[in-house]
Design an enzyme around this catalytic site. Sequence first.
Site, mmCIF file in Angstrom:
data_model
loop_
_atom_site.group_PDB
_atom_site.id
_atom_site.type_symbol
_atom_site.label_atom_id
_atom_site.label_comp_id
_atom_site.label_asym_id
_atom_site.label_seq_id
_atom_site.Cartn_x
_atom_site.Cartn_y
_atom_site.Cartn_z
ATOM 1 N N PRO A 118 0.668 -1.195 -0.252
ATOM 2 C CA PRO A 118 -0.136 0.018 0.100
ATOM 3 C C PRO A 118 0.858 1.208 0.074
ATOM 4 O O PRO A 118 1.747 1.187 0.567
ATOM 5 C CB PRO A 118 -0.772 -0.299 1.402
ATOM 6 C CG PRO A 118 -0.743 -1.553 1.506
ATOM 7 C CD PRO A 118 0.337 -2.229 1.154
ATOM 8 N N CYS A 119 0.494 2.158 -0.785
ATOM 9 C CA CYS A 119 1.258 3.244 -1.062
ATOM 10 C C CYS A 119 0.897 4.526 -0.484
ATOM 11 O O CYS A 119 1.775 5.724 -0.442
ATOM 12 C CB CYS A 119 1.492 3.671 -2.475
ATOM 13 S SG CYS A 119 -0.348 4.009 -3.101
ATOM 14 N N GLN A 120 -0.085 4.541 0.467
ATOM 15 C CA GLN A 120 -0.439 5.722 0.902
ATOM 16 C C GLN A 120 0.486 6.539 1.950
ATOM 17 O O GLN A 120 0.646 7.392 2.015
ATOM 18 C CB GLN A 120 -1.791 5.404 1.952
ATOM 19 C CG GLN A 120 -3.019 5.265 1.067
ATOM 20 C CD GLN A 120 -3.193 4.024 0.709
ATOM 21 O OE1 GLN A 120 -2.255 3.168 0.822
ATOM 22 N NE2 GLN A 120 -4.328 3.604 0.290
#
Length: 410
Positions: A118-120
């Site tokens: 996940p890149c958040q």
Amino acid sequence: MNFIDLFAGAGGLSEGFIRQGFEPVAHIEMDAYAAQTLKTRAVYHYLKENGRLDVYHRYLKNLITKEELYGEVDPRVLKSVLNREISDESIGEIFQTIDESLNNQGTSSVDVLIGGPPCQAYSLVGRARDPYNKEHDPRNYLYRQYVKFLEKYKPKLFVFENVPGILTAGKGKLFDDVQRFMDDAGYNIEARILDASKFGVLQKRRRVILIGWVKGTDLFYPEFNYYDHNYLVSDILKDMPTLQPGETKDFMYSASPSEYLRKHAIRSDDDILVQHISRPHNDHDREIYRLAIGQWDKEKKRLKYTDVPEKDRTHSNITAFLDRFKVVASDLNYSHTMVAHIAKDGHYYIHPDVNQLRSLSVREAARIQSFPDNFFFEGPRTAIFTQIGNAVPPLMAECIAEKIKQMLEK
């Protein structure tokens, strides 16, 4: 050839590899709705392979339940999707399940590992709130779990996808660490920023695609065949029934498919329109939508929040995020980037038709991401928009898979 998909989301990256003939060993995804989407898609591929798509179409038409649909396939198809968080506590059990799946396929080796954490946590916006040097955010370290799969299964090659912000987060320290861990695991790596619009996706979407291969092999980072075209965003919108906010119109298209939709297998003759669902909007927002569409149609200018009459503004901030209302221009070759924020409101993805005054429907958003119309997303509307916004466009994924397949077949 086979693959494992980590942090799989709705399966956009996986879809591209399956189209190129790769067989999934396992999909691991912690979000329950995305995992259900992966299961339903796995069922689709199974039924298609066995000439039984009529069963799937009955599900799309609400003639059978999800449980009845799942009951039509080999249980191992469903077991290949693991709805688990990848952590130190769970990884042993995940390895055990993957080993069983490999054994069922009659092999012990994995050809390709794909996926991106996940890149958040290190997106350009997220980083301002929680930079890499804040140790408490575990999402910044999920690449280490990815590397454990490299060490365990030693795939010939891997594809690691992420946002461009990963390259500069923590003044570059995070990406230095990513490279060091992958190097220690025995892989040469190269990372490039690729734009989905160069792969036939009608969307400007820049992503880091990191590819790694076992040291000492003759594998390498492939050169992709980019191509120009004259297709417009209207080519993915014009066959869709008109909608008013809060309305759903499924099962019937309003026109035959465009050349673009046919060429890229987004819509075929036997497809059934589903999930053409519009979110509700209040009259106040619709008036702003009218302004935004009118300004684009007349002047080819984007609406700034300062262009909104003062009486219609609901935010006092008129110095930042001035482009919070944005039309998906139908007369351009590509849309602006689809992101998961579309789950919160549709202001950044306004449909270009002034007679509809709404944001994109679920199916229209999926098409901008190049998902085929036969791809069904599970969950409530908000969860589906999140899945779509976070996904790797399948068209882009297929181009990457094609080059990897050519290398591995040599």
